[in-house]
Design a protein around this motif. Structure first.
Motif, PDB file in Angstrom:
ATOM      1  N   PHE A 258       0.811  -1.230   0.000  1.00  0.00           N
ATOM      2  CA  PHE A 258       0.000   0.000   0.000  1.00  0.00           C
ATOM      3  C   PHE A 258       0.839   1.273   0.000  1.00  0.00           C
ATOM      4  CE2 PHE A 258      -2.554  -3.324   2.102  1.00  0.00           C
ATOM      5  CZ  PHE A 258      -3.633  -3.365   1.219  1.00  0.00           C
ATOM      6  N   ASP A 259       2.136   1.131  -0.003  1.00  0.00           N
ATOM      7  CA  ASP A 259       3.087   2.216  -0.247  1.00  0.00           C
ATOM      8  C   ASP A 259       2.875   3.403   0.688  1.00  0.00           C
ATOM      9  OD1 ASP A 259       5.278   3.356  -1.562  1.00  0.00           O
ATOM     10  OD2 ASP A 259       4.024   4.307  -3.074  1.00  0.00           O
ATOM     11  N   ARG A 260       2.629   4.573   0.124  1.00  0.00           N
ATOM     12  CA  ARG A 260       2.653   5.834   0.861  1.00  0.00           C
ATOM     13  C   ARG A 260       1.554   5.950   1.916  1.00  0.00           C
ATOM     14  NH1 ARG A 260       0.284   6.387  -3.937  1.00  0.00           N
ATOM     15  NH2 ARG A 260      -1.711   7.506  -4.088  1.00  0.00           N
ATOM     16  N   LEU A 261       0.580   5.052   1.901  1.00  0.00           N
ATOM     17  CA  LEU A 261      -0.496   5.115   2.887  1.00  0.00           C
ATOM     18  C   LEU A 261      -0.027   4.686   4.277  1.00  0.00           C
ATOM     19  CD1 LEU A 261      -3.502   3.537   0.918  1.00  0.00           C
ATOM     20  CD2 LEU A 261      -2.701   5.919   0.924  1.00  0.00           C
ATOM     21  N   VAL A 262       1.103   3.984   4.361  1.00  0.00           N
ATOM     22  CA  VAL A 262       1.506   3.277   5.583  1.00  0.00           C
ATOM     23  C   VAL A 262       2.586   4.047   6.334  1.00  0.00           C
ATOM     24  CG1 VAL A 262       2.412   1.117   6.517  1.00  0.00           C
ATOM     25  CG2 VAL A 262       0.937   1.080   4.484  1.00  0.00           C
ATOM     26  N   TRP A 263       2.391   4.149   7.646  1.00  0.00           N
ATOM     27  CA  TRP A 263       3.374   4.781   8.526  1.00  0.00           C
ATOM     28  C   TRP A 263       3.550   3.926   9.772  1.00  0.00           C
ATOM     29  CZ3 TRP A 263       5.709   9.486   7.298  1.00  0.00           C
ATOM     30  CH2 TRP A 263       5.142  10.193   6.213  1.00  0.00           C
ATOM     31  N   GLU A 264       4.776   3.855  10.265  1.00  0.00           N
ATOM     32  CA  GLU A 264       5.011   3.359  11.616  1.00  0.00           C
ATOM     33  C   GLU A 264       4.623   4.467  12.587  1.00  0.00           C
ATOM     34  OE1 GLU A 264       8.939   1.955  12.276  1.00  0.00           O
ATOM     35  OE2 GLU A 264       8.948   0.611  10.540  1.00  0.00           O
ATOM     36  N   THR A 265       4.222   4.068  13.799  1.00  0.00           N
ATOM     37  CA  THR A 265       3.817   5.080  14.773  1.00  0.00           C
ATOM     38  C   THR A 265       4.128   4.640  16.193  1.00  0.00           C
ATOM     39  OG1 THR A 265       2.002   6.583  15.382  1.00  0.00           O
ATOM     40  CG2 THR A 265       1.461   4.242  15.185  1.00  0.00           C
ATOM     41  N   THR A 266       4.047   5.615  17.090  1.00  0.00           N
ATOM     42  CA  THR A 266       4.203   5.360  18.516  1.00  0.00           C
ATOM     43  C   THR A 266       2.928   4.722  19.071  1.00  0.00           C
ATOM     44  OG1 THR A 266       3.605   7.703  18.796  1.00  0.00           O
ATOM     45  CG2 THR A 266       5.923   7.131  18.981  1.00  0.00           C
TER      46      THR A 266
END
Length: 301
Positions: free
Chosen positions: A159-167
């Motif tokens: 899903f490329d740019r939709l995905v972020w790691e987070t706290t």
């Protein structure tokens, strides 16, 4: 309903045996996501720097906005520029705004009062695509890094740019955790197959009940009541139902409306018989449905 803290290990990863329903964080409706490559402290409010980001995190918390530090999976860029999102996940009018900042000091221009009240602050451009957050906050709980980081990479490949790691997003015991914004839909105990199914559903405007924790900002009994109505009707649209009211303590009655119907749901908070892991003496709380009635019709279960 009080839930125990994470046990410091990864019990039964991706087993699906731990009921996730009605476990989304109840306090998050307004969100501030700020790109920060790390390292992340155990608690975001203890972030040392850069100073403008640390100040924005603490100001957001004071205003009633949930701050999340985010970064791209895998290889990470430094800052600036840094990506910032402001989002609102409550009710029918959900939204997100996004902007890249050349200088973190620009965060001081964000109207946190407007964001906390659900008003678009005009800080960035409208975001028309989902923002997918995978908790990888290993300093908060090792399981989040151990299960979340591989999941974030796998989802990023698809899903490329939709995905972020987070706290930390809440519910370490349910790692790996996924949050789908702007609706604030939570999933937990995810492997790649379940996560892909959840994201695919969200992209078509639906939820899947498997591993669904609930929707942020709603009381736990309301999350449970909505879950039970969805399970009964098979209707999975993200906005298909709204919880009109919840009354009670330990035993609850909820009114859920959607698709031209209203349902009365009687449910109860219970404790499971088994502990959350071999080294944890706390039982997990969950909810069971006692009766679900289509109003003006006979009881359905």
């Amino acid at each position: 309903m009080t839930r125990g803290k994470g046990c410091g290990h990864c019990p039964g990863s991706h087993s699906g045996e731990r009921p996730c329903l009605a476990s989304a964080t109840t306090k998050a409706r307004a969100w501030l996501l700020v790109e920060h490559p790390g390292p992340w402290p155990e608690r975001v409010e203890r972030l040392a720097g850069p100073a403008p980001i640390a100040a924005a995190v603490r100001a957001a918390q004071a205003a009633g906005v949930r701050p999340q530090l985010i970064r791209r999976p895998g290889r990470r860029r430094g800052i600036p520029p840094l990506q910032v999102f402001a989002a609102w996940s409550a009710g029918d009018d959900v939204w997100a705004e996004g902007r890249e900042l050349a200088d973190p000091a620009e965060l001081a221009d964000l109207d946190l009062g407007a964001l906390a009240a659900g008003r678009r602050p005009g800080f960035g451009e409208p975001v028309t695509e989902p923002v997918l957050l995978v908790c990888t906050h290993g300093r908060r709980n090792a399981c989040c890094a151990r299960t979340g980081a591989p999941l974030a990479r796998a989802l990023n490949a698809r899903f490329d740019r939709l995905v972020w790691e987070t706290t930390h997003v809440g519910g370490d015991r349910y790692a790996a955790n996924l949050v789908c914004l702007p609706h604030g839909i939570y999933y937990g105990d995810l492997g790649e197959t379940e996560a892909v199914a959840a994201v695919d559903a969200y992209l078509r405007g639906e939820v899947v009940l498997d591993r669904l924790r609930g929707r942020a900002g709603l009381p736990e009994p309301a999350q449970a009541a909505e879950h039970f109505v969805r399970a009964h009707t098979g209707l999975l649209g993200v906005d298909a139902f709204a919880v009109e009211s919840v009354t009670g303590t330990s035993r609850y009655e909820a009114l859920v409306a959607g698709q031209g119907c209203r349902y009365r749901v009687a449910l109860e908070a219970v404790q499971q018989s088994g502990p959350c892991g071999p080294d944890c003496e706390e039982n997990l709380g969950t909810y069971v449905v006692r009766e679900l009635t289509l109003l003006n019709e006979a009881a359905l279960v």
